[in-house]
Design an enzyme around this catalytic site. Structure first.
Site, short mmCIF file in Angstrom:
data_model
loop_
_atom_site.label_atom_id
_atom_site.label_comp_id
_atom_site.label_asym_id
_atom_site.label_seq_id
_atom_site.Cartn_x
_atom_site.Cartn_y
_atom_site.Cartn_z
N GLN A 158 16.46 -13.47 1.59
CA GLN A 158 16.32 -12.43 2.59
C GLN A 158 15.89 -13.00 3.94
O GLN A 158 15.71 -12.27 4.90
CB GLN A 158 15.27 -11.40 2.12
CG GLN A 158 15.70 -10.68 0.85
CD GLN A 158 14.65 -9.70 0.33
OE1 GLN A 158 14.31 -9.73 -0.84
NE2 GLN A 158 14.14 -8.83 1.19
N ARG A 215 10.44 -3.26 -1.95
CA ARG A 215 10.76 -2.18 -1.04
C ARG A 215 9.55 -1.61 -0.33
O ARG A 215 9.38 -0.40 -0.25
CB ARG A 215 11.48 -1.07 -1.80
CG ARG A 215 12.41 -0.29 -0.91
CD ARG A 215 13.31 0.63 -1.66
NE ARG A 215 14.25 1.23 -0.73
CZ ARG A 215 15.53 1.43 -0.99
NH1 ARG A 215 16.04 1.09 -2.15
NH2 ARG A 215 16.32 1.99 -0.11
N CYS A 216 8.69 -2.51 0.13
CA CYS A 216 7.61 -1.99 0.95
C CYS A 216 7.12 -3.09 1.86
O CYS A 216 7.23 -4.26 1.57
CB CYS A 216 6.47 -1.44 0.13
SG CYS A 216 5.30 -2.67 -0.41
N GLU A 255 12.30 1.75 3.41
CA GLU A 255 11.18 1.66 2.48
C GLU A 255 10.38 2.94 2.37
O GLU A 255 9.67 3.16 1.40
CB GLU A 255 10.28 0.50 2.91
CG GLU A 255 11.10 -0.77 2.88
CD GLU A 255 10.31 -1.98 3.29
OE1 GLU A 255 10.76 -3.08 2.97
OE2 GLU A 255 9.26 -1.83 3.91
#
Lengths: 198, 801
Positions: B236, B383-384, B753
């Protein structure tokens, strides 16, 4: 993953016969499926191996078995086994205490208390079935062991006749107990019903 | 003069900001034409597979490679001993700690990397793994973080014994990593001492794993002749990987090329540098051949970046009207065996201090203690944005618990405590500057949409009949867009992002951005930003990311930072081009640049109809007729260092029914209103929200990375780890308000998110609400049927008599 089990097998044979069979580690091993003692290191240490066929794959485990104590008076034996599969991806240890108790009337019972820990892949995938499967394996062991004691009580304790008295040749070592517990689960998972029904 | 219809037609042709344009990525994905790391096949490629520890904690007595090396096709078995001369047996983590690449004398978590087998194909490599014999001496395992700092706790990190520091400040125990404190403790304690009412609750965010569809992997290819290393990798943050690989290998960054091709979901799992990558790179350099390493599902769930494992105790002090006066939080953070938590360097607990949430809380104090346990390292993923999920979970649970104690409705208590719209920009007690928000409007809209009073009436009526119905509310505030370089860096590199745009002579363009899409649809949305800013149709704007040889340096995509940071860089780069285009247009039209007006896709001379140059015409001129002294071409680069974070928010409501005999939970309704500021592509936003809510549902209702007392992992296959499919997933209803960010060039805030961060507490609030009338204040996740049934059974609610 840890499981503690206690099991009693009543046998229609005198306690002395039971005790005689129990002290024969190699013989006891033959009561468990899939295992063999490969080497006796000294009076109290053995090496063993468990081979298991899981469908197309063969799994192989090596281990050590130690006789921690033998108490003639109490007819009690304490074993410690540990082992891992050849790649080290799974491991297990077992403390087993087995005692033959006189039940009178020429009968006896064998009381087995085992404390098994499993780690690695076996714990991850087989751990939750450990108790149930252990019970089944112990049952097979009990059946075979009983047959052996009965044979011994009849005086048929030459190795050949002993082996004949135990339906199909099966083996056990201390480690095998732990292995089979979980491997039995895998066998049942993959549709081999024999491991369940014995 | 152009008519309104003409304007509209021109604007529609651009498919710019606000257009629900179909995703450019999808045609290749739905036809199986995506190109993932495992699709990379290079001539002469070897394969790596990892030998892993069966023990959570053990000393390695010996490693016997003989049998493995004897297998034809096995080329090498790498161990720590082999990496030692290269000083690569340990590697630095993003959190200031070090991590064993291959276990050095000791294993500290189950499935830890012990050796890597390199072979001619992946099956031989796997066979080789089975033949490596490792002898272990098991040590007692430390599984429960609450016992990590016991006097007799087994010491996990022998390499750190005697060191009072592990890269994040002072530590007080061999298993202690850091203590992080924020806020005014004395003032907070004073308010608690005299408050009308206080509540205190232990709240757990258990260990979970993002479990992306594609696992992690790489293909490392070292060209011995050129001295160049190319790595195809599931990352990522490819530029960060390049910098780290350069630092580790000693190769100049200019000779390293990192390529992130299509990525099958990241969710934070693909931020870190993993031992498998290092092993493949080393092997490739040694052999001068490409080496591929791809994780199995079990390896992914067992070893690469987990999330959460925050053991929190929250406390609120309030007056009797439910107005919160102070917040106090103590957290025990289980970081596993190495502190490989992905985070901006100065933030050992990420942005956990956003835990005052959407509420105007005058005073607060938070403390986080990180500890080592015999579990896999990683953390923060899923996802945060850096511990925001935990922070929001805590405050959203606590406000419900306070409402219960005071007998105030759970929506009403939120209205009483919201930061008011006129208070923005708002400086929070723990130091954040919220950019913009309108929380009451959002919640009001949701309550009206679901007819909230009727739901509460229905619930009251059902309770008289012993039925269990829960209504969960969550009014969350996120903090995303990391981040301003003044307070955010990764290994010393500021967390800016970048965009380079080249407009070609015929009016099409290529844009390269320092972020990397993993399903977010960047190729679609960045093109829309450029379309609106430059007046060129998004259809002819190619967006390219993930190749460090072509993209400008960027910090990658995680923490919802692409739109807030990369999107801002894109808008600003486009604006630089538009400024140049204005000058070229002025030159072509022989007027002053100030006499021109921008209109959708062209510059027009003020007050002179028909005197205009379209962007397409200007692009052509840029390559043959520019003003004297001006550089030819139409190209711009922007490195955008955000002045602040962005603070998206939302109001969610969940209605669920629980079967009081089986514990099964049925989500009847889930209404999600999100405010992410300016909306670039509403369809993509909706898709992101659906995905985030589904992952929130997964976490709340079933996911758990579970261990037994010996440190054996019990949930590392999809047989045990819950991954919801369309069958389990509830129906989502989405809604929005728009409160633009005042400091972002487009007013956009980021969204992917939010649904995860806000969704999880919404579900758990709903489950807890179902039992609230029975005095229950906290049931921890995951709310599986069995866990819910246990609560029911303890309360005796399943009694049929």
């Amino acid at each position: 993953m840890q499981v503690k089990l206690e099991k009693t097998f009543p046998i229609a044979a005198p306690a002395d016969a039971g005790w005689r069979v129990l002290q024969d580690i190699k013989g006891v091993a033959e009561c468990m499926p899939g295992a063999q003692i490969t080497q006796q290191i000294d009076a109290t240490h053995y090496k063993g191996q468990v081979k298991m066929r899981l469908g197309p794959a063969t799994a192989s485990f090596n281990g050590e078995l130690k006789i921690k104590s033998i108490d003639e008076g109490e007819r009690k034996i304490e074993l410690f086994g540990k082992g891992s599969d050849t790649s080290g991806a799974s491991a297990a240890t077992m403390n087993l205490t087995a005692q033959v108790r006189d039940g009178g009337d020429g009968r006896c019972e064998v009381i087995g208390v085992s404390d098994i820990t499993v780690s690695g892949k076996l714990a991850s995938f087989g751990g939750r079935m450990l108790t149930q499967v252990s019970e089944q394996i112990l049952k097979q062991f009990g059946d075979n062991f009983t047959a052996r004691v009965l044979a011994s009580a009849r005086g048929a304790d030459t190795p050949q006749t002993m082996a004949a008295s135990v339906p199909p040749p099966k083996e056990l070592n201390g480690v095998a107990l732990a292995w089979n517990v979980v491997l039995g689960f895998f066998k049942s998972l993959f549709g081999d019903t024999k491991s369940k029904s014995g | 003069m152009a008519t309104t219809a003409e304007y509209l037609e021109r604007e529609q042709k651009l498919e710019g900001i606000g257009c629900a344009r179909k995703r450019k990525e999808d045609p290749r994905f739905i036809q199986g034409k995506g190109h993932y790391v495992d699709d990379v096949h290079l001539p002469g490629m070897l394969f790596g597979a990892v030998v892993r520890s069966p023990h959570a904690h053990a000393r390695i007595k010996s490693i016997n490679k003989e049998k493995a090396l004897a297998l034809p096709g096995v080329r090498a078995v790498l161990t720590a001993e082999d990496l030692k001369p290269l000083k690569l047996h340990w590697m630095p983590t993003l959190a200031g700690d070090v991590q064993a690449v291959l276990a050095d004398e000791k294993v500290c978590f189950q499935y830890q990397e012990v050796a890597m087998v390199i072979a001619d194909d992946r099956y031989l490599a796997a066979d080789g793994v089975d033949l490596v014999e490792v002898e272990y001496e098991p040590l007692p395992a430390l599984v429960d973080p609450h016992h990590a700092m016991d006097a007799d706790a087994p010491v996990i990190r022998e390499d750190l014994v005697g060191k009072d520091e592990a890269g994040q400040g002072k530590r007080v125990h061999d298993n202690h990593i850091f203590r992080w404190e924020v806020g005014d403790k004395a003032a907070t304690d004073r308010i608690f001492a005299t408050a009308d009412v206080t509540v205190k609750q232990a709240v757990l965010n258990p260990r979970v794993h993002p479990c992306p569809l594609e696992t992690c992997g790489c293909v490392a290819s070292f060209d011995k002749v050129r001295g160049e290393l190319t790595v195809y990798i599931t990352s990522q943050a490819p530029h960060v990987v390049r910098t780290v690989v350069s630092l580790l290998s000693g190769l100049p960054e200019s000779k390293i090329r990192i390529i992130s091709p299509d990525i099958g979901g990241g969710f934070g799992n693909k931020v870190g540098i993993y031992p498998g990558y290092v092993g493949a790179i080393v092997a490739s350099i040694v052999f001068g051949r490409p080496v591929k390493w791809i994780e199995s599902r079990i390896e992914n769930l067992s070893t690469t970046a987990f999330a959460r494992d925050y053991h929190m105790v929250g406390e609120l002090a309030a007056d009797k009207n439910g107005r919160i006066k102070a917040l106090r939080v103590n957290v025990l953070a289980d970081h596993g065996a190495f502190n490989a938590h992905a985070q901006p360097t100065k933030w050992p607990a990420g942005f956990f201090s956003i835990c005052t949430g959407s509420y105007d809380i005058p005073v607060a104090y938070a403390r986080v203690d990180g500890v080592y346990t015999n579990k896999a390292p990683g953390g923060v993923a899923y996802r945060c944005s850096f511990r925001v999920t935990e922070a929001v979970h805590l405050i959203e649970r606590m406000i419900d618990i306070l409402a219960q104690k005071l007998g105030i409705d759970k929506a009403e208590i939120r209205f009483r405590n919201f930061i008011k719209p006129e208070q923005f920009p708002y400086h929070s007690a723990l130091g954040w500057d919220y950019d913009s928000g309108d929380y009451p409007t959002a919640l009001k809209k949701v309550l009206e949409a679901v007819n909230y009073p009727a739901l509460r009436e229905e619930q009251a009526e059902k309770r008289t009949r012993g039925e269990l119905m829960g209504i969960g509310i969550c009014t969350f505030t996120e903090i995303v867009g990391a981040g301003p370089s003044k307070n955010c860096d990764i290994l010393g590199v500021g967390m800016f992002d970048s965009c380079e745009i080249r407009v070609h002579p015929t009016g099409s363009a290529i844009a390269r951005i320092g972020t990397i899409t993993q399903g977010q649809g960047h190729q679609t949305t960045y093109a829309q930003i450029i379309a609106t800013e430059l007046g060129l149709p998004s259809e002819v704007i190619q967006v390219e990311e993930g190749d460090t040889n072509t993209a400008p340096y960027g910090l990658g995509t995680y923490g919802s930072r692409s739109t807030p940071v990369g999107g801002a860089a894109t808008a600003n780069a486009a604006r630089k081009l538009r400024d140049k285009a204005r000058k070229i247009a002025a030159h072509l039209l022989e007027v002053s640049a100030d006499d021109l007006d921008w209109e959708i896709d062209r510059f027009k001379v003020k007050g002179v109809p028909g005197q205009e140059k379209t962007m397409k015409e200007i692009a052509w001129a840029a390559y043959n007729n520019v003003p004297p002294g001006m550089e030819m071409g139409l190209e711009a680069v922007e490195y955008y260092d955000p002045p602040n974070f962005t603070y998206p928010f939302g109001a969610y409501l969940c209605v669920l029914d629980i079967d009081r005999y089986t514990g099964e939970t049925k989500v009847r309704r889930f209404y999600a209103l999100d405010d992410c500021g300016t909306r670039i592509n509403p369809m993509i936003i909706e898709g992101q929200i659906h995905g985030g809510l589904t992952e929130a549902y997964a976490v709340a209702m079933g996911q758990l990375i579970a261990f037994d007392a010996g440190g054996n992992l019990l949930s590392n296959s999809l047989m045990d780890y819950f991954l919801p499919t369309a069958v389990e997933t509830p129906k989502w209803e989405t809604d929005f308000t728009v409160t633009p960010s005042p400091h972002h060039p487009l007013g956009a805030k980021g969204v992917a998110e939010s649904p995860h961060v806000g969704g999880i507490p919404c579900f758990t609030n709903a489950v807890n609400d179902a039992f609230a009338h029975l005095g229950v204040t906290q049931i921890d996740m995951p709310h599986t049927a069995f866990n819910v049934w246990k609560t029911i059974h303890e309360l005796g609610l399943d009694n049929r008599a």
